[in-house]
Design a protein around this motif. Structure first.
Motif, PDB file in Angstrom:
ATOM      1  N   ALA A  91      63.272  20.250 -66.621  1.00  0.00           N
ATOM      2  CA  ALA A  91      62.230  21.279 -66.652  1.00  0.00           C
ATOM      3  C   ALA A  91      60.842  20.655 -66.545  1.00  0.00           C
ATOM      4  O   ALA A  91      59.975  21.171 -65.823  1.00  0.00           O
ATOM      5  N   SER A  92      60.610  19.531 -67.221  1.00  0.00           N
ATOM      6  CA  SER A  92      59.294  18.880 -67.127  1.00  0.00           C
ATOM      7  C   SER A  92      59.061  18.319 -65.719  1.00  0.00           C
ATOM      8  O   SER A  92      57.950  18.404 -65.182  1.00  0.00           O
ATOM      9  N   LEU A  93      60.120  17.780 -65.095  1.00  0.00           N
ATOM     10  CA  LEU A  93      59.954  17.253 -63.729  1.00  0.00           C
ATOM     11  C   LEU A  93      59.707  18.372 -62.723  1.00  0.00           C
ATOM     12  O   LEU A  93      58.913  18.202 -61.781  1.00  0.00           O
ATOM     13  N   VAL A  94      60.360  19.515 -62.905  1.00  0.00           N
ATOM     14  CA  VAL A  94      60.135  20.646 -62.003  1.00  0.00           C
ATOM     15  C   VAL A  94      58.710  21.153 -62.141  1.00  0.00           C
ATOM     16  O   VAL A  94      58.028  21.425 -61.135  1.00  0.00           O
ATOM     17  N   SER A  95      58.221  21.246 -63.373  1.00  0.00           N
ATOM     18  CA  SER A  95      56.836  21.716 -63.549  1.00  0.00           C
ATOM     19  C   SER A  95      55.844  20.708 -62.987  1.00  0.00           C
ATOM     20  O   SER A  95      54.820  21.085 -62.387  1.00  0.00           O
ATOM     21  N   GLU A  96      56.124  19.409 -63.114  1.00  0.00           N
ATOM     22  CA  GLU A  96      55.255  18.383 -62.533  1.00  0.00           C
ATOM     23  C   GLU A  96      55.275  18.458 -61.011  1.00  0.00           C
ATOM     24  O   GLU A  96      54.227  18.331 -60.356  1.00  0.00           O
ATOM     25  N   LEU A  97      56.460  18.693 -60.430  1.00  0.00           N
ATOM     26  CA  LEU A  97      56.570  18.831 -58.977  1.00  0.00           C
ATOM     27  C   LEU A  97      55.783  20.039 -58.474  1.00  0.00           C
ATOM     28  O   LEU A  97      55.083  19.964 -57.460  1.00  0.00           O
ATOM     29  N   GLU A  98      55.905  21.152 -59.186  1.00  0.00           N
ATOM     30  CA  GLU A  98      55.156  22.345 -58.778  1.00  0.00           C
ATOM     31  C   GLU A  98      53.658  22.121 -58.880  1.00  0.00           C
ATOM     32  O   GLU A  98      52.892  22.581 -58.025  1.00  0.00           O
ATOM     33  N   ALA A  99      53.225  21.406 -59.918  1.00  0.00           N
ATOM     34  CA  ALA A  99      51.791  21.124 -60.064  1.00  0.00           C
ATOM     35  C   ALA A  99      51.315  20.198 -58.952  1.00  0.00           C
ATOM     36  O   ALA A  99      50.221  20.384 -58.391  1.00  0.00           O
ATOM     37  N   ASN A 100      52.102  19.188 -58.596  1.00  0.00           N
ATOM     38  CA  ASN A 100      51.699  18.240 -57.540  1.00  0.00           C
ATOM     39  C   ASN A 100      51.775  18.845 -56.151  1.00  0.00           C
ATOM     40  O   ASN A 100      51.120  18.357 -55.228  1.00  0.00           O
ATOM     41  N   SER A 101      52.571  19.891 -55.950  1.00  0.00           N
ATOM     42  CA  SER A 101      52.692  20.477 -54.615  1.00  0.00           C
ATOM     43  C   SER A 101      51.738  21.651 -54.415  1.00  0.00           C
ATOM     44  O   SER A 101      51.794  22.301 -53.366  1.00  0.00           O
ATOM     45  N   SER A 102      50.869  21.916 -55.370  1.00  0.00           N
ATOM     46  CA  SER A 102      49.890  22.998 -55.181  1.00  0.00           C
ATOM     47  C   SER A 102      48.847  22.565 -54.148  1.00  0.00           C
ATOM     48  O   SER A 102      48.537  21.381 -54.011  1.00  0.00           O
ATOM     49  N   PRO A 103      48.280  23.521 -53.401  1.00  0.00           N
ATOM     50  CA  PRO A 103      47.314  23.170 -52.348  1.00  0.00           C
ATOM     51  C   PRO A 103      46.075  22.451 -52.877  1.00  0.00           C
ATOM     52  O   PRO A 103      45.577  21.524 -52.225  1.00  0.00           O
ATOM     53  N   THR A 104      45.600  22.810 -54.031  1.00  0.00           N
ATOM     54  CA  THR A 104      44.403  22.136 -54.565  1.00  0.00           C
ATOM     55  C   THR A 104      44.704  20.683 -54.900  1.00  0.00           C
ATOM     56  O   THR A 104      43.892  19.803 -54.616  1.00  0.00           O
ATOM     57  N   HIS A 105      45.862  20.419 -55.473  1.00  0.00           N
ATOM     58  CA  HIS A 105      46.210  19.037 -55.815  1.00  0.00           C
ATOM     59  C   HIS A 105      46.455  18.226 -54.546  1.00  0.00           C
ATOM     60  O   HIS A 105      46.078  17.046 -54.476  1.00  0.00           O
ATOM     61  N   LEU A 106      47.094  18.829 -53.541  1.00  0.00           N
ATOM     62  CA  LEU A 106      47.319  18.118 -52.280  1.00  0.00           C
ATOM     63  C   LEU A 106      46.009  17.770 -51.595  1.00  0.00           C
ATOM     64  O   LEU A 106      45.842  16.679 -51.045  1.00  0.00           O
ATOM     65  N   ALA A 107      45.034  18.694 -51.629  1.00  0.00           N
ATOM     66  CA  ALA A 107      43.730  18.420 -51.014  1.00  0.00           C
ATOM     67  C   ALA A 107      43.013  17.297 -51.761  1.00  0.00           C
ATOM     68  O   ALA A 107      42.408  16.408 -51.141  1.00  0.00           O
ATOM     69  N   ALA A 108      43.113  17.285 -53.092  1.00  0.00           N
ATOM     70  CA  ALA A 108      42.466  16.223 -53.867  1.00  0.00           C
ATOM     71  C   ALA A 108      43.143  14.883 -53.603  1.00  0.00           C
ATOM     72  O   ALA A 108      42.464  13.856 -53.471  1.00  0.00           O
ATOM     73  N   ALA A 109      44.446  14.856 -53.495  1.00  0.00           N
ATOM     74  CA  ALA A 109      45.163  13.612 -53.222  1.00  0.00           C
ATOM     75  C   ALA A 109      44.856  13.104 -51.822  1.00  0.00           C
ATOM     76  O   ALA A 109      44.705  11.893 -51.609  1.00  0.00           O
ATOM     77  N   ALA A 110      44.717  14.016 -50.853  1.00  0.00           N
ATOM     78  CA  ALA A 110      44.388  13.607 -49.474  1.00  0.00           C
ATOM     79  C   ALA A 110      42.991  13.025 -49.403  1.00  0.00           C
ATOM     80  O   ALA A 110      42.758  12.013 -48.726  1.00  0.00           O
ATOM     81  N   SER A 111      42.043  13.648 -50.071  1.00  0.00           N
ATOM     82  CA  SER A 111      40.672  13.111 -50.039  1.00  0.00           C
ATOM     83  C   SER A 111      40.602  11.796 -50.786  1.00  0.00           C
ATOM     84  O   SER A 111      39.807  10.914 -50.432  1.00  0.00           O
TER      85      SER A 111
END
Length: 132
Positions: A86-106
């Motif tokens: 459950a903790s890994l699924v919630s972490e995956l969902e948080a990391n795959s959000s568009p805002t987090h992806l944009a921050a990681a790309a920049s």
């Protein structure tokens, strides 16, 4: 009238005189009766059966209790694995959000594209371009 059956007279049987004692059969010795068998072997057999049955019950009970402890440990491990999942699924969902992806790309040095298009993976050519 009586319910008793009719009695018929019995014919008289001539009584023969007894023969002399000399014609008597001779007496013979009789073997002594066998002694009664001892109950000790039977008692030992019964005792061994009871002790064997109690030992079998004890072994079965010990094995079942050991299995119960293993089952409890496995249930605890399964519960921990469910929490970890459950903790890994919630972490995956948080990391795959568009805002987090944009921050990681920049953070990697990527920039936003001014135009958007489609690329053919087999040719590597841009098929269509458009404004963003």
């Amino acid at each position: 009238m009586s319910a008793a059956p009719l009695r018929r007279p019995t014919p008289a049987v001539p009584v023969q005189p007894r023969k002399a004692a000399a014609t008597r059969p001779h007496l013979a010795a009789v073997a002594a009766p066998e002694q009664a068998r001892s109950l000790v072997p039977f008692a030992w057999t019964c005792l061994l059966i009871v002790v064997g049955a109690l030992t079998a019950v004890l072994l079965i009970n010990t094995t079942m209790s050991q299995g119960a402890y293993e089952r409890r440990a496995l249930k605890i491990e399964i519960a921990q694995l469910h929490q970890q999942r459950a903790s890994l699924v919630s972490e995956l969902e948080a990391n795959s959000s568009p805002t987090h992806l944009a921050a990681a790309a920049s953070a990697l040095g990527m920039e936003l594209a001014d135009t958007r298009g489609f690329i053919s993976l087999t040719d590597g050519a841009v098929l269509q371009q458009g404004k963003g």
